[in-house]
Design a protein around this motif. Structure first.
Motif, PDB file in Angstrom:
ATOM      1  N   SER B  97       0.831  -1.188   0.182  1.00 38.62           N
ATOM      2  CA  SER B  97      -0.096   0.188   0.236  1.00 38.62           C
ATOM      3  C   SER B  97       1.102   1.182   0.261  1.00 38.62           C
ATOM      4  O   SER B  97       1.686   1.493   0.684  1.00 38.62           O
ATOM      5  CB  SER B  97      -1.352   0.289   1.560  1.00 38.62           C
ATOM      6  N   SER B  98      -0.103   2.862  -0.915  1.00 34.32           N
ATOM      7  CA  SER B  98       1.640   3.635  -0.651  1.00 34.32           C
ATOM      8  C   SER B  98       0.761   4.878  -0.519  1.00 34.32           C
ATOM      9  O   SER B  98       0.309   6.251  -0.156  1.00 34.32           O
ATOM     10  CB  SER B  98       1.763   3.934  -1.874  1.00 34.32           C
ATOM     11  N   GLY B  99      -0.627   4.394   0.547  1.00 35.83           N
ATOM     12  CA  GLY B  99      -1.206   4.897   1.636  1.00 35.83           C
ATOM     13  C   GLY B  99      -0.829   5.945   2.656  1.00 35.83           C
ATOM     14  O   GLY B  99       0.513   5.210   3.070  1.00 35.83           O
ATOM     15  N   THR B 100      -0.813   6.358   3.873  1.00 25.66           N
ATOM     16  CA  THR B 100      -0.006   7.701   4.346  1.00 25.66           C
ATOM     17  C   THR B 100      -0.964   7.004   5.881  1.00 25.66           C
ATOM     18  O   THR B 100      -1.153   7.988   6.943  1.00 25.66           O
ATOM     19  CB  THR B 100      -0.182   9.498   4.309  1.00 25.66           C
ATOM     20  N   SER B 101      -1.665   5.847   5.845  1.00 21.19           N
ATOM     21  CA  SER B 101      -2.221   5.296   7.026  1.00 21.19           C
ATOM     22  C   SER B 101      -1.127   5.072   7.937  1.00 21.19           C
ATOM     23  O   SER B 101      -1.180   4.655   9.364  1.00 21.19           O
ATOM     24  CB  SER B 101      -3.568   4.559   7.057  1.00 21.19           C
ATOM     25  N   GLY B 102       0.002   4.357   7.321  1.00 21.27           N
ATOM     26  CA  GLY B 102       1.425   3.597   8.016  1.00 21.27           C
ATOM     27  C   GLY B 102       0.790   1.953   8.392  1.00 21.27           C
ATOM     28  O   GLY B 102       1.306   1.351   8.772  1.00 21.27           O
ATOM     29  N   ASP B 104       1.559   0.645   5.277  1.00 21.42           N
ATOM     30  CA  ASP B 104       2.832  -0.050   4.582  1.00 21.42           C
ATOM     31  C   ASP B 104       4.258  -0.146   5.575  1.00 21.42           C
ATOM     32  O   ASP B 104       4.634  -0.226   4.741  1.00 21.42           O
ATOM     33  CB  ASP B 104       2.726   0.944   3.157  1.00 21.42           C
ATOM     34  N   THR B 105       3.846  -0.089   6.853  1.00 17.93           N
ATOM     35  CA  THR B 105       4.946  -0.096   7.979  1.00 17.93           C
ATOM     36  C   THR B 105       5.104  -1.683   7.705  1.00 17.93           C
ATOM     37  O   THR B 105       5.114  -2.535   7.585  1.00 17.93           O
ATOM     38  CB  THR B 105       4.657   0.789   9.098  1.00 17.93           C
TER      39      THR B 105
END
Lengths: 112, 117
Positions: B97-102, B104-105
């Motif tokens: 995922s390239s989202g900003t929700s975290g 993809d950590t």
């Protein structure tokens, strides 16, 4: 020079103190910033995640990113003995999803 | 949901022996990683995989081999163990995922403590 620098500590504080943990970095392409907490003999667990600049708050924890200074911070309010752990910062760019850059970790000891 | 698991938790080897560390994840993550953690050195990437059947070298790959035959498993092999490979080994996985929700950590396993005598 390492791309992410972090003071190894140890940092020892009394219970209830405000703790400030910091990392500096050199790569201006870093956009995603993370803080992990690692208890002794355990794997790192994600604590905070921030995209780009600004502050993010979660309970007693606040993550702060200052991209102009290439500096990130984690603040812990009302610190507890259970916060005693090693805190690792990590970051990555927008270009490479599978490349994470870690600091070496700061060991925190909160004394009762 | 077990997350990321590692087998074994502890191991002692003699110089020259071989062994395989197993990592398994149940989060359907595409990416998987092997790190070693040494005092004062932080986490150093050994090898990683961006999908089933693909692997790539990280920062410190010498003396290690990896395989990703199934999406959920990532194996780290030491063909001829050396005392310099005494370390704590962590496996991690992350999504694409390239989202900003975290989301993809990276999520880490509990680690394997390896001692090579």
């Amino acid at each position: 020079q390492k791309e992410v620098e972090q003071d190894p500590g140890p940092l020892s504080v009394p219970e209830g103190a405000i703790v400030s943990l910091n990392c500096t970095y050199s790569n201006s392409a870093f956009q995603y910033f993370m803080w992990y907490r690692q208890y002794s003999r355990k794997g790192p667990e994600l604590l905070m995640y921030t995209y780009s600049s600004g502050n993010k708050e979660d309970g007693r924890f606040t993550a702060q990113v200052d991209k102009s200074s290439k500096y990130i911070s984690l603040f812990i309010r009302d610190s507890q003995p259970s916060d005693s752990a090693t805190y690792l910062c990590a970051m990555r760019t927008i270009y490479n999803f599978n490349k994470f850059y870690f600091g070496s970790g700061t060991k925190l000891n909160v004394k009762p | 949901n077990a997350g990321v698991t590692q087998t074994p938790k502890f191991r002692v080897l003699k110089t020259g022996q071989s062994m395989t560390l197993l990592c398994a994840q149940d989060m359907n993550h595409e990416y998987m990683y092997w790190y070693r953690q040494d005092p004062g050195m932080g986490l150093r990437l050994i090898h990683y995989s961006v999908g089933e059947g693909t692997t790539a070298k990280g920062e410190v790959p010498d003396g290690y081999n990896v395989s990703r035959l199934k999406k959920q498993n990532f194996l780290l092999g030491l063909e001829s163990a050396a005392p310099s490979q005494t370390s704590v080994y962590f496996c991690a996985s992350s999504s694409t995922s390239s989202g900003t929700s975290g989301t993809d950590t990276q999520y880490f396993g509990p680690g394997t403590r390896l001692t090579v005598l």
